[in-house]
Design a protein around this motif. Structure first.
Motif, PDB file in Angstrom:
ATOM      1  N   ARG A  12      -2.928   3.577  -6.297  1.00  0.00           N
ATOM      2  CA  ARG A  12      -2.901   4.769  -5.308  1.00  0.00           C
ATOM      3  C   ARG A  12      -3.834   5.098  -4.387  1.00  0.00           C
ATOM      4  N   ALA A  28       2.682   4.974  -0.891  1.00  0.00           N
ATOM      5  CA  ALA A  28       3.153   4.778  -2.223  1.00  0.00           C
ATOM      6  C   ALA A  28       2.293   3.721  -2.933  1.00  0.00           C
ATOM      7  N   ALA A  29       2.119   3.992  -4.263  1.00  0.00           N
ATOM      8  CA  ALA A  29       1.432   3.265  -5.050  1.00  0.00           C
ATOM      9  C   ALA A  29       2.120   1.890  -4.997  1.00  0.00           C
ATOM     10  N   HIS A  66      -1.476  -0.678   1.879  1.00  0.00           N
ATOM     11  CA  HIS A  66      -2.006   0.346   2.531  1.00  0.00           C
ATOM     12  C   HIS A  66      -2.976  -0.240   3.766  1.00  0.00           C
TER      13      HIS A  66
END
Length: 95
Positions: free
Chosen positions: A42, A78-79, A83
């Protein structure tokens, strides 16, 4: 020994990895952009953000200047997904 190897592999998958692009010149003179991405967990957005900010800072410091971020764009929430952080910045003289 197998248990130890499995634990190390599990921890490594949670940490993930991060990478960045080279700094590129922006549309206006004296402006630059650098992007970074990270995966795993996360908090991957924080690693992507930190890497992009560090790349901008290092780029300007190599020129005897300091960075000034004008905009940051982030993606991925979202994990276990990638990212990303894209930073637009300028280099200014140190005062």
């Amino acid at each position: 020994m197998r248990g130890f190897a499995a634990a190390v592999l599990a921890c490594a998958s949670l940490v993930g990895c991060a990478s960045s692009t080279h700094v590129i010149a922006g549309d206006k003179p004296g402006t630059y952009t650098v992007a970074a991405s990270a995966t795993g967990g996360r908090m991957a957005w924080a690693r992507a953000h930190e890497l992009a900010m560090n790349e901008a800072r290092d780029y300007c410091e190599q020129r005897g200047m300091q960075s000034s971020v004008s905009m940051e764009t982030v993606s991925g929430v979202a994990a276990m997904t990638e990212h990303a952080s894209s930073v637009d910045f300028e280099c200014h003289p140190r005062f």
